[in-house]
Design an enzyme around this catalytic site. Structure first.
Site, short mmCIF file in Angstrom:
data_model
loop_
_atom_site.label_atom_id
_atom_site.label_comp_id
_atom_site.label_asym_id
_atom_site.label_seq_id
_atom_site.Cartn_x
_atom_site.Cartn_y
_atom_site.Cartn_z
N ASP A 255 -30.22 -29.50 -102.05
CA ASP A 255 -30.54 -29.12 -103.43
C ASP A 255 -32.02 -28.83 -103.63
OD1 ASP A 255 -31.56 -31.64 -103.17
OD2 ASP A 255 -30.73 -32.44 -105.03
N THR B 122 -31.25 -36.78 -99.98
CA THR B 122 -31.60 -36.78 -101.40
C THR B 122 -30.77 -35.75 -102.16
OG1 THR B 122 -33.85 -37.38 -100.79
CG2 THR B 122 -33.49 -36.60 -103.04
N ASP C 211 -28.24 -33.19 -96.52
CA ASP C 211 -29.55 -33.65 -96.96
C ASP C 211 -29.33 -34.93 -97.75
OD1 ASP C 211 -32.40 -33.41 -97.55
OD2 ASP C 211 -31.70 -33.08 -99.60
#
Length: 822
Positions: free
Chosen positions: A578, A337, A335
């Site tokens: 996250d 970000t 991911d």
């Protein structure tokens, strides 16, 4: 504390199946709570009420354990099947033979002690890291919100919720602001559930959008997920190909060992009319080496040391097989970000559209930033760029939090002059029609790796209406610059060097994500694909994923589907993330990796948590896994070669009706020098070889021929020696010659396994050979181990047979490598 056991499929970790969970907790039905909702207490409990509930024991006292207790560690290392067998044989030998024939028992005691100490160290590491990584819910008491430990929650507490927060106890919603709860970990249903005041919430679920608060109605062991959560948090070595492979091997070894041992006992005690004590000693000498007891111990020690090593790097391994699993990974889904970029962003520019007034746009953005009490990274960048004035001229009348499924958030205001307005802020390519002229300008910004949000005005005040985005009027572009992680580029290069494919999966614009990945040197970053164009067929989706490296506008469900598509092609997939939108994919991936600063939900389902929030820690985890798997595969060959030749020697002795050639002391010496000591060092050595599947097959294809050759060479020497020596002391001379051959052949197996050679590996093999030579030349050691070479003819014959066996070993190993692969 991991929650993987809450997966309704039951495939991740052992635990009740979905129907069993629902039946067992029927009275806890989240839709139809049995008891009426508690009275609304906006200020929460008072200090006196909290003290009263604590006194009554109405606290969330579920024991949180990240590892086994000390009692369980001792029990698991001491009370094993093989320790029982060896323990009985050891007691027998203490009564019938000199102490040197009982050395194998002391070795087991020492090995078991080492195992307990190492696992205890791993336990301490896991426990301390679990405390560091523990999320603290926000509880409102006496009107003041404060973070407390999960174990401090009491019945009736008012627990606040925001995006990414996990529901830690059962309760009833008291406040709801567009509150959406994902209950997939409990029900298997991926769609979030919109919660309103009075609805029940269940422990184990988590917030995907909006916010609110709930009143705790069941705490401690009464909470729906408490027992499952406790079970899931335990130190475990299950679901590991390495462990299951060793268990399979040990099962077959047991089947071979029992009849062989019975035949040996009958042969030595009944058929041969020997001295009783000597017969018992030689019988035990034949049984003990059949048991590869050190293999299980060494595997546990290797895993435990791996946990300690990774713990020093602030990496929490919630399930130990994750160390092994990540070493087998061939695709890593990242991911963007929080993984490639740091959490924060900066507003670099605001571009008004369609003649909008810049000052007016800034006031909209300023008020928009104040609309969400729990802003995400994009909204926080707006707050930093346009901080709220002490006396705001505009008022927020409604707000719709950001949703990764919608790709935008919303807010409604009453402006300074009393005018009502409603706004959306989110992905331009979602809010704008395909032919909009602004898209070309946005594309240029995305190609620079910048993130672009569109501020659009909507008619009416129904922000969450199905067609709200369709009539949005573009007002301004908000350009954000993302902060790249300085270590991400080196990590991507590491995976490329290790032939691990890297796929960047993000909810952002695909071109923008590709530009960021390109800045970090990701191979194939130019191959971008908008996930809205992904085929829905799993096979076609898998092909598209394999052909591209960067994917944008990916919904949470698509992330999950992409992981499943890759797994359908036989890939072992790791997923990092996250945010709440990563939870479903993290849960389904072979290995889920969460950042320590990520949401509580992601940390709950991940098997590995990087507490230092550094993506650069992943190579260390991969390296640790490869070290464990590669080295255990190596040393397993040593242990099982011993098992094979021990069983074959016993069978040959039974068939030929001769005395068993060895006393326990001989095989203890050989096992220590050719297996025990070198295996310990080899198991802990660096090893960067990529983990290969089919552990049992890879080990046995070398162990079986090696054991057969060693047994054949040893028994040949023994039979030749029986014809060569006569008179008193002949058996001791025959044993010494056979021991020499077996040691040399076993040393050659060790020399092969120790490749590729380094200075310390050469030194290790040489020192083991030197140790045996010392035993042969030092008089008191000769007497202690009953080893004395008589004459020159037979010893040199033993050496010659061993050399022939070594040549045959080399040929067989090379043939096996060519025939079945390295």
């Amino acid at each position: 504390m991991t929650q993987r056991a809450l997966d309704s499929s039951g495939e991740q970790t052992p635990g009740p199946s979905r129907p069993a969970m629902i039946d067992a907790g029927a009275e806890l039905d989240p839709v139809h709570p049995v008891e009426p909702p508690p009275p609304r207490r906006p200020d929460g409990l008072s200090a006196a009420e909290v003290a009263e509930r604590v006194a009554r024991g109405e606290i969330n006292d579920v024991p949180v354990r990240s590892s086994r207790s000390m009692t369980e560690i001792v029990r698991a290392n001491v009370f094993t099947r093989f320790n029982l067998i060896i323990g009985v044989l050891w007691v027998i030998m203490l009564f019938v033979a000199p102490i040197q024939d009982s050395l194998f028992g002391f070795v087991i005691v020492a090995n078991t002690g080492i195992g307990i100490i190492q696992e205890w160290r791993a336990k301490r590491t896991l426990d301390s890291l679990a405390v560091i990584g523990e999320a603290k819910p926000t509880v409102r008491r006496d009107g003041v919100a404060a973070e407390i430990s999960t174990s401090e929650i009491v019945l009736g507490d008012l627990v606040e919720l925001g995006p990414g927060d996990k529901v830690v106890v059962d309760g009833t919603v008291a406040e709801a602001d567009s509150l959406e709860i994902d209950e997939s970990l409990l029900t298997g249903e991926a769609d979030p559930v919109l919660k309103r005041a009075g609805d029940a919430v269940m422990s184990g679920s988590f917030v995907v959008a909006g916010g609110g608060a709930f009143t705790a109605t069941r705490v401690g062991r009464e909470a729906y997920a408490a027992q499952l959560a406790e079970e899931a948090s335990r130190f475990t070595l299950v679901h590991s190909e390495l462990r299951s492979g060793i268990s399979t091997i040990l099962k077959y070894v047991t089947w071979m060992m029992v009849p062989t041992a019975i035949g040996l006992i009958i042969s030595q005690l009944v058929v041969k009319d020997n001295n009783f004590k000597d017969s018992v000693a030689r019988t035990v000498g034949g049984i003990v080496p059949m048991i590869p007891e050190g293999l299980v111990l060494l595997t546990s020690v290797a895993f435990a040391i791996g946990v300690v090593r990774l713990g020093r790097k602030q990496c929490l391994v919630q399930e130990l097989p994750a160390i092994e699993g990540l070493a087998r990974v061939d695709v890593v889904c990242l991911d963007k970000t929080g993984t490639l970029t740091e959490g924060g962003m900066d507003v670099t520019e605001v571009r008004p559209l369609n003649g909008s007034d810049e000052a007016y746009v800034e006031e909209v953005l300023r008020t928009f930033g104040a609309s969400d009490p729990r802003p995400n990274a994009s909204l926080q960048a707006l707050i930093d760029a346009y901080p709220q004035r002490e006396e705001a001229a505009w008022a927020v009348t409604d707000a719709m939090p950001f949703s990764s499924a919608r790709k935008y958030s919303g807010a409604a205001f009453t402006e300074a002059d009393g005018t009502a307005s409603a706004w959306l802020l989110g992905a331009p390519d979602v809010l704008l029609s395909e032919g909009d002229t602004a898209l070309a300008e946005i594309e240029q910004l995305n190609e620079q790796g910048l993130r672009v949000l569109l501020l659009a005005r909507v008619e009416g005040d129904a922000l969450d209406a199905p067609g709200a985005a369709a009539g949005a009027a573009p007002t301004a572009l908000v350009v954000l610059e993302q902060r790249l992680r300085p270590d991400a580029g080196d990590t991507l290069a590491y995976f490329a060097d290790q032939n691990v494919a890297t796929k960047v999966i993000s909810g952002d614009n695909a071109v923008s994500v590709g530009a960021v990945a390109g800045k970090l040197g990701l191979a194939g970053a130019e191959n971008t694909l908008d996930a809205r164009r992904l085929p829905t067929d799993p096979d076609e989706m898998a092909t598209a994923i394999e052909q591209n490296a960067v994917f944008g506008r990916v919904t949470p469900q698509q992330k999950r589907d992409m992981v499943a598509a890759l797994q359908s092609r036989g890939h072992t997939v790791a997923m990092t993330g996250d945010g709440v939108n990563d939870v479903l994919a993290l849960k389904d991936a072979d290995i889920g990796v969460s950042m320590g600063s990520g949401s509580e939900a992601t940390r709950a389902v991940a098997q590995i948590v990087l507490l230092n929030n550094s993506f650069a820690t992943l190579p260390s985890v991969v390296a640790e896994g490869r070290r464990v798997i590669g080295n255990i595969t190596r040393v397993a060959t040593l242990f099982l070669t011993k098992t094979v030749y021990s069983v074959l020697l016993a069978i040959l002795v039974v068939c030929t009706q001769v005395e068993y050639p060895f006393l326990p002391r001989h095989l203890t010496l050989l096992a220590t020098l050719t297996i025990g000591v070198p295996a310990f060092f080899l198991a802990l050595a660096p090893n960067k070889e990529r983990a290969q599947p089919h552990f049992v097959r890879r080990v046995m294809r070398y162990a079986i021929p090696s054991g057969v050759i060693a047994a054949a060479a040893t028994f040949t020497t023994y039979l030749v020696a029986r014809h060569h020596y006569t008179g008193e002391g002949a058996l001791d001379a025959e044993t010494s010659a056979a021991t020499l051959t077996l040691f040399l052949v076993a040393m050659w197996v060790l020399a092969i396994i120790a490749r590729p050679y380094t200075w310390w590996r050469i030194g290790l093999v040489a020192s083991m050979g030197l140790g045996f030579l010392i035993v042969l030349v030092v008089p008191w050691l000769q007497d202690f181990f009953a080893l004395k070479l008589v004459g020159t003819t037979m010893p040199w014959t033993a050496v010659g047979i061993a050399v022939a066996a070594a040549v045959l070993l080399e040929s067989v190993w090379r043939w096996v490598g060519r025939r079945f692969g390295a």
